[in-house]
Design a protein around this motif. Structure first.
Motif, PDB file in Angstrom:
ATOM      1  N   CYS A  15       0.927  -1.319   0.028  1.00  0.00           N
ATOM      2  CA  CYS A  15       0.048   0.148   0.009  1.00  0.00           C
ATOM      3  C   CYS A  15       0.890   1.241  -0.141  1.00  0.00           C
ATOM      4  N   LYS A  17       0.033   4.275   0.964  1.00  0.00           N
ATOM      5  CA  LYS A  17       0.004   4.997   2.227  1.00  0.00           C
ATOM      6  C   LYS A  17       0.432   4.451   3.386  1.00  0.00           C
ATOM      7  N   THR A  23      -2.218  -6.515   1.430  1.00  0.00           N
ATOM      8  CA  THR A  23      -3.748  -5.693   1.783  1.00  0.00           C
ATOM      9  C   THR A  23      -4.201  -5.349   0.720  1.00  0.00           C
ATOM     10  N   MET A  24      -3.705  -5.425  -0.785  1.00  0.00           N
ATOM     11  CA  MET A  24      -4.139  -4.547  -1.785  1.00  0.00           C
ATOM     12  C   MET A  24      -5.341  -5.401  -2.539  1.00  0.00           C
ATOM     13  N   THR A  36      -8.032  -1.188  -3.774  1.00  0.00           N
ATOM     14  CA  THR A  36      -8.364  -0.694  -2.208  1.00  0.00           C
ATOM     15  C   THR A  36      -7.420  -1.503  -1.142  1.00  0.00           C
ATOM     16  N   CYS A  37      -6.850  -0.703  -0.293  1.00  0.00           N
ATOM     17  CA  CYS A  37      -6.029  -1.360   0.764  1.00  0.00           C
ATOM     18  C   CYS A  37      -7.076  -1.642   1.951  1.00  0.00           C
ATOM     19  N   GLU A  42      -7.142   3.048   1.643  1.00  0.00           N
ATOM     20  CA  GLU A  42      -6.664   3.973   0.683  1.00  0.00           C
ATOM     21  C   GLU A  42      -7.245   3.262  -0.870  1.00  0.00           C
TER      22      GLU A  42
END
Length: 67
Positions: A15, A17, A23-24, A36-37, A42
């Motif tokens: 990610c 951010k 986690t994406m 989306t994360c 994010e």
């Protein structure tokens, strides 16, 4: 009503951010890809190439997200 595809996680993606790894998640809604994360929320969005050419023809774009 919009059609949303299943979440597909992107292995090894980081990610931008929160810097979390794996986690994406990629989804597609109304022919628009969204990453989306799931950790921080994010989001990055990408339209299909033929739509992008018409919409962005007269804009000055620094960069466009390509997964």
């Amino acid at each position: 009503m919009s059609k949303v595809s299943k979440k597909r996680f992107i292995s090894g993606a980081v990610c931008p951010k929160c810097k979390a790894i794996d986690t994406m998640a990629l989804t597609k809604e109304n022919n628009v890809e969204k990453v989306t994360c799931v950790s921080c929320g994010e989001q990055m969005v990408q339209t299909e190439e033929h739509v992008e050419k018409v919409v962005r023809e007269h804009e000055q774009v620094i960069g466009v997200f390509k997964p």
